[in-house]
Write a protein that holds these residues in place. Sequence first.
Motif: not given
Length: 312
Positions: A106-109, A111, A126, A128-130, A180, A199
């Motif tokens: 999982g990450t901000s930013g 994909c 969706t 795992k990412s912003d 997202r 990211t």
Amino acid sequence: MKKRLLPVLICPSCLPNECPLTEHIEEEFGEEIVQGLLVCRQCGGAYPIRDGVAFLDPVSVREERSSSRYENPLVLFSYLWSHFGDLLGDAEASDAYVRWAGLMEGTSGMCLDMGGAVGRFAFEMTLKSDFVIGLDNSSTFIRTARELMLHREYCFRLVEEGLLTREAALRLPEAWKMERVEFIVGNALALPFRSRSFTALAGLNLVDKVPVPLKHLAEMNRVAMAEGAQFLFSDPFSWSSDAAKEEDWLGGKETGPYPGRGMDNVMALLKGEGGRLVPGWKIQQTGHVWWKIRTHCNHFELIRSQFIKAVR
């Protein structure tokens, strides 16, 4: 096309210069651009938005792609089964996309799913990412992915045998966050995004399908963040002169540039050897995933896709 994409878009025809695009909106609905143009002031290129789909592949803007095998309805239906067969409850389906998504943190930013076809990996991300962008050069694939994004369901025909077909009714999980995700028509060799925008990135079963494989990896590297990024690469290395010239393959040959096995060469490139992909990546995990494509009820293609999970 969701308006939140606008700040990150550039003209793919002007690369390596990164020229912004100006939107000319003809029809909109809330945060969605339904009809319009994205125009480059530098080269004058105009990229249409039709029925919510942005066409940012310079090749598809100049040429008609209707002859591509990926625009064929039967190929579309095979890929829908390949991506979502497990959701249809088909015992023959693989869990490849669940396994691939499970390799990502999982990450901000944002994909980017390059060559994402009808969107399964993008939908999974969706969670795992912003925000996730699915990109493919097939307008049929992208239109279908957006239909799934908008309505969460899709009915299509699966070939049983010869001219015999049966209806398949696909319903996507409510957990996937459709606000997202967005899908655009684009080219993995000329990504229409600003450098260092993502990211998280994925290129699944793609590198052996593009005309210049190294350029695809270079474009991935350009748009990935210099730090705090993750990249999932997976491919069966089914090199073919129909897709790329032998001298451009990244493996599968005894002489010339990049001899030997594709897996070894791609790992070396990602590590920064030769200075082609910098800053270099750290190889976090390798392995393989079994992936299936269905032609009819008695004919399946089983593919051993080797993966590399890299971070930096």
